[in-house]
Every structure is written in structure tokens, then in C-alpha cells.
Enzyme design. Structure first.
Site, short mmCIF file in Angstrom:
data_model
loop_
_atom_site.label_atom_id
_atom_site.label_comp_id
_atom_site.label_asym_id
_atom_site.label_seq_id
_atom_site.Cartn_x
_atom_site.Cartn_y
_atom_site.Cartn_z
N CYS A 82 0.84 -1.21 0.00
CA CYS A 82 0.00 0.00 0.00
C CYS A 82 0.88 1.26 0.00
O CYS A 82 1.49 1.58 -1.00
CB CYS A 82 -0.97 -0.03 1.17
SG CYS A 82 -2.36 1.14 1.00
N TYR A 83 0.99 1.98 1.11
CA TYR A 83 1.87 3.15 1.14
C TYR A 83 3.29 2.74 0.76
O TYR A 83 4.01 3.53 0.14
CB TYR A 83 1.87 3.77 2.55
CG TYR A 83 2.75 4.99 2.68
CD1 TYR A 83 2.23 6.28 2.47
CD2 TYR A 83 4.10 4.87 3.00
CE1 TYR A 83 3.06 7.40 2.58
CE2 TYR A 83 4.92 5.99 3.11
CZ TYR A 83 4.40 7.25 2.90
OH TYR A 83 5.21 8.36 3.01
N HIS A 168 -3.61 -5.32 0.95
CA HIS A 168 -3.01 -5.76 2.22
C HIS A 168 -3.05 -7.29 2.33
O HIS A 168 -4.07 -7.86 2.69
CB HIS A 168 -3.75 -5.14 3.40
CG HIS A 168 -3.50 -3.67 3.54
ND1 HIS A 168 -2.45 -3.15 4.28
CD2 HIS A 168 -4.15 -2.60 3.01
CE1 HIS A 168 -2.48 -1.83 4.21
NE2 HIS A 168 -3.49 -1.47 3.44
N ASP A 226 4.00 -13.63 31.55
CA ASP A 226 5.17 -12.97 30.98
C ASP A 226 6.37 -13.01 31.93
O ASP A 226 7.46 -13.47 31.55
CB ASP A 226 4.84 -11.52 30.62
CG ASP A 226 3.57 -11.40 29.81
OD1 ASP A 226 3.25 -12.36 29.09
OD2 ASP A 226 2.91 -10.36 29.89
N LYS A 394 1.96 -12.21 23.13
CA LYS A 394 1.53 -13.05 24.25
C LYS A 394 1.39 -14.52 23.87
O LYS A 394 1.84 -15.40 24.61
CB LYS A 394 0.19 -12.53 24.79
CG LYS A 394 -0.42 -13.37 25.90
CD LYS A 394 0.31 -13.18 27.21
CE LYS A 394 -0.02 -11.86 27.84
NZ LYS A 394 0.52 -11.71 29.21
#
Length: 538
Positions: A82-83, A168, A226, A394
Site C-alpha cells: 500500500c503506502y 493488504h 510474561d 503473548k
């Protein structure tokens, strides 16, 4: 095994993290860097390919985000999205203009030329578009390889090893997007799928051994997934052949833990993980510092600073114990000169989403909020930092934990914010208000577990609002707090959708809270997704 990666330069797209995830799903490490990252930083990741992300800007704007132009001269394969396509065209001498018709949502794209990027795919693809600009003139040596009904949809310059697509491929709405990325990663970049949980464990343990050397470490541990995984990893790196470890886990009661958590977590860390744990009751000092503070960022920074103060105090105690040869510490007999605080390390379970939201990893993006373990750290610290999980999401941490043979009930714990209940007690944090919220939260978790939903939901918790309302209990008027319930589905914490809880579960939660928790007479359910909201209220 030589390190390798795909580096993604982020121009501000809301989908950039999805690109990283889709590549990691191929067992290839990917790193997201700001679009304006230095060439040295980019090359430090040993990239075998570079992806230019999408973004909300137009390349012809005066303040359009840009990368170092030398990125396109490295000779590495480059994929623009895209961009990223517009930036490639614009930088290399082509022309980009506002499109005659914007394309948002589903579109059909025709593959017009043979290309390794589309190898093995049908000639027509269903894709997801999100753009208002289009490439009008291509740079010298480029050719069109795909077309949508309204605009150019794919280009390449195989000689310069450059490809780009207007759509995308990273989103679920482009069904064959993973195959396009796979063609780029393997067919074009020649990457090796060697980034596995065990590979991560082995390389991380080796890195920590080298980083710490003969030093010692303390781990800021909460009992959550974590910090527990981070502790086990570092403990393995710093444990000698006799079973002695140079890691001490510091578990701090900061006054904003959940009900009975201070006792339960200590037991789990010692009995189930075999970690050396020092438990510190610092609840009074934290609550004293938080007194009168209502601004969320201020809360986070106060907690971050106070945590570091506690950890540095404990590190000094460990050094002092070592110098006195205190027999209860496994490293007490080591040489005194090795027991210096400057050779001490602080281990934290910082994750990639923490870094992204706190440090604004993305080039043109804004900092959403500080996390106590990143943006909330003080500028000056005596302890040096180890963050072994800072490049992981996670779900990737949970996979690492399983390969470390950690108990599943610990790995399935729902995320809990580092600042604890301080960011769930809206307004001033007091012991009284925390106690009220603890009781509410205990009911929420119990009922969610009773309904068999705990492991199916990303997070489920209670929030105490700084709002009182009139109610009636028996025949008497009440004027008490409002409790909000928050339950969300998420893949990695970057985006989230609120959960359609069964009415019976909501009814049980509401009934129990207003009947069992003194100080609450009203319960509401939060039906806001992320974005526009965040998962936590503060």
C-alpha cells in the site's frame, strides 16, 4: 545457525503488527522498526528481506514519513504494501497521485503477468484494499503485474529485487495473503524456517549467559505468564551444574494486587517453578505515593519508579548478604569483589505490545500509554535491564512456556496489568477502593471460570468507576459506586473485541456483586472494542 530476519519498516499502518505475525507464523523471525530507523539498526537484525508497510499519509505530502533512501540500495529483496508501494514508486522516480476512485474493502485483483510473488496462485485474487492514492507512472525498470478494477495493484522490478502490492496481504480479508507473503519470504528472500520456540529458548539462554557474565540478576515477577516465563528462561541461564542460581525473583505486594494473590503467587513460583523468591510487602509505601493521584500516566510512572526503588534496595541487600557470606544464599560464598551492584541486572517480562504502546515503535504513531516496565521506568537506574521477551507477542510467550514444560494453569492465566488495580480503580487509588474492587474482581473471575469461559477469553475483569449512583436495597436508599465489567477477545493485545457473555453469566456476576460487595450498588458491561478503546480503562 546464522541469525536472519525480515525487517518491517512501519509507516504508521494499523496493520503493521499483522505483517510481523504472518511472517512469524512461517517460523521466520520478523522485527518491526520505525520507518526512519537508521541503516545500522536495520542491518543489526541481519535481514534477508525488507517490507515497507502501509500508512495513512500520502507520499507527496510535505510531512510524509520516509525511510533512509539507502534502504532501497542494499540489494535485499523489498516488498512494498500500500503506502510502501507508493513510497517505492515515488522514491525511485515514478509518480503517485490521488486516485480517481478510492478503494476500501473487498476487491478482485487480476494477476496480469507471471511473477514469483504470485507463484502457485490463481489469476484472480480476492483482496482487501484501503487506499486513496494510486501509482500513475512507474519508475524505470518496473512493470505492472496485477490490476484491480480501479487501479494498479501490483508491480515488480525483478532485476532490482523489488515487488509491491496495493492491497493488504497481511489481513484475514485477503484469503491468499499468507501465500503471497510466503512466496516473498521463501521464494524471493530464501529465508530458512528456523525460528521455533526451542530455537528461541536456546539462543536467549546463550545471550543471557553472555550478557550477565559472572553477574547476578533479580527478576521483577508478578506470577503472570510474561514475568514467569522470563524468570524461568533467565534462571536456566544463570543456574550452575550444582543447581545454584544467580537469579533472585522479587515479588512485591504493591497494594494493588488481586485478592489473596500475594500468598498464592509465592507458592506457585517456589513449588511449581522451583524459583528462588523474595516476597516484599511494600503495599503501604506504594499506596502512600499514589495518594491523591488521579491521572493515569502519573499513576503508571509512580508505580514504575517505586518498583525500581524496591528492586534496587533488594539488590543492595543481596550484595550485602554476599559480602557477609550469609549461608542461606546460594551465591554467598563467591568473591566479595564480584558482588557489586553495577554487575546486577533487572529481568522484566516486557512484551512487544508493551514496547509498541509505550515507546511508539512505529514511525509516525503516537504513544498510547506508558507501561510501568517500559515507559514508566525512571531515567536513571543503577540496575541494567534484561527483557528476554520484548520481541514476542503473548501467544508466542505461551508457546515458549510450553516448551519450557511450565504448568498449563500458569500459562493460561489471563493478562494482568503491571500497575495492577491502580489502573482499574479510576480516580484516586486508596486501600478502601482497592478492597472493594478486589471483591468485585474475585466474583467476576469465579463466575467466568464456573461458566467454562476463562481460557476462552483474553481478559475478564472488574473496574471500579469514580461514579456513585442512587440505589435501593431492602427499603433503604443507597448511594454507592458503580462497577464496570470488561471481557474481551484478542489475539495479541494489539486489537480486541468485547465478548458476548451469556446473559445468565452477566446476571450472576451482577447479582453477586451488588449483594456481596459493600459499597457497590450498580454494575455495567463495557461493550467497546480496541480500537477505539484500550483493553484497560487507564
Amino acid at each position: 545457525m546464522e541469525p536472519q530476519s525480515i525487517v518491517i519498516l512501519d509507516f504508521g499502518s494499523q496493520y503493521t503488527q499483522l505483517i510481523a505475525r504472518r511472517i512469524r507464523e512461517q517460523n521466520v523471525f520478523s522485527a518491526v522498526l520505525p520507518c526512519n530507523a537508521s541503516l545500522d539498526e536495520i542491518q543489526s537484525y541481519k535481514p534477508v528481506g525488507i517490507i515497507l508497510s502501509g500508512g495513512p499519509s500520502s507520499v507527496y505530502d510535505a510531512d510524509a514519513p520516509a525511510s533512509d533512501a539507502r534502504v532501497l540500495q542494499l540489494g535485499l529483496p523489498v516488498l512494498g504494501i500500500c503506502y510502501g508501494l507508493h513510497y517505492m514508486v515515488h522514491t525511485l522516480g515514478g509518480k503517485v497521485r490521488p486516485g480517481s476512485k478510492r478503494e476500501y474493502g473487498h476487491a478482485n485483483v487480476d494477476v496480469t503477468e507471471e511473477s514469483v510473488l504470485f507463484q502457485g496462485l490463481p489469476r484472480q485474487l480476492t483482496v482487501w484494499m484501503s487506499h486513496g492514492d494510486e501509482a500513475e507512472t512507474l519508475p524505470t525498470g518496473f512493470r505492472r503485474i496485477a490490476q484491480s478494477p480501479n487501479a494498479l495493484a501490483g508491480i515488480e522490478n525483478a532485476q532490482r529485487r523489488m515487488w509491491a502490492v496495493q492491497f493488504h496481504p497481511e489481513v484475514h480479508h485477503t484469503p491468499l495473503g499468507p501465500e503471497i507473503l510466503k512466496n516473498f519470504v521463501f521464494g524471493i528472500c530464501g529465508a530458512t524456517p528456523n525460528w521455533t520456540p526451542q530455537h528461541f529458548i536456546d539462543t536467549t539462554i546463550a545471550q543471557v549467559k553472555k550478557q550477565v557474565g559472572d553477574g547476578r540478576a533479580i527478576c521483577a515477577i508478578s506470577g503472570g505468564v510474561d514475568s514467569s516465563v522470563a524468570a524461568v528462561l533467565v534462571d536456566r541461564a544463570l543456574r550452575d551444574e550444582k543447581g545454584n542460581s544467580r537469579l533472585t525473583c522479587i515479588f512485591v505486594d504493591n497494594g494493588v494486587l488481586r485478592k489473596d494473590e500475594f500468598t498464592k503467587v509465592q507458592q506457585n513460583l517456589r513449588d511449581k517453578l522451583g524459583l528462588q523468591v523474595d516476597a516484599i510487602d511494600a503495599s503501604s509505601r506504594f499506596l502512600r505515593r499514589l495518594g491523591g493521584i488521579t491521572e493515569p500516566e502519573a499513576k503508571r510512572k509512580i508505580i514504575g519508579n517505586e518498583f525500581i526503588a524496591v528492586f534496587e534496595e533488594e539488590a543492595h541487600k543481596i550484595v550485602e548478604a554476599a559480602t557477609k557470606s550469609t549461608p542461606h544464599r546460594p551465591f554467598a560464598k563467591e568473591k566479595v569483589e564480584e558482588a557489586k551492584l553495577e554487575n546486577f541486572w533487572l529481568v522484566q517480562g516486557t512484551l512487544y505490545p508493551d514496547v509498541i504502546e509505550s515507546r511508539s515503535v512505529r514511525g509516525p504513531s503516537q504513544t498510547i500509554k506508558s507501561h510501568h516496565n517500559v515507559g514508566g521506568l525512571p531515567d536513571k537506574m543503577q540496575l541494567k535491564l534484561i527483557e528476554p521477551l520484548k520481541d514476542l507477542f503473548k501467544d508466542e510467550v505461551r508457546r515458549i512456556g510450553r516448551d519450557l514444560k511450565m504448568p498449563e494453569e500458569m500459562l493460561q492465566r489471563q493478562p494482568f496489568p503491571g500497575p495492577g488495580l491502580a489502573v482499574r480503580v479510576l480516580g484516586e487509588v486508596t486501600k478502601e477502593r482497592c478492597d472493594i474492587l478486589r471483591e468485585c474482581d474475585e466474583i467476576v473471575v469465579h463466575e467466568i471460570k464456573q461458566a467454562g469461559l476463562y481460557t476462552k477469553i483474553w481478559q475478564s475483569f472488574a473496574v471500579l468507576l469514580p461514579v456513585k449512583s442512587v440505589g435501593v436495597m431492602g427499603d433503604q436508599r443507597t448511594y454507592a459506586y458503580t462497577c464496570a465489567i470488561r471481557c474481551v477477545h484478542s489475539e495479541d493485545g494489539m486489537t480486541a473485541d468485547w465478548v458476548y457473555l451469556p446473559h445468565e453469566v452477566l446476571k450472576n456476576i451482577s447479582s453477586r456483586i451488588v449483594n456481596e460487595v459493600k459499597g457497590v450498588n450498580r454494575v455495567v458491561y463495557d461493550v467497546t472494542s480496541k480500537p477505539p478503546g484500550t483493553i484497560e480503562w487507564e
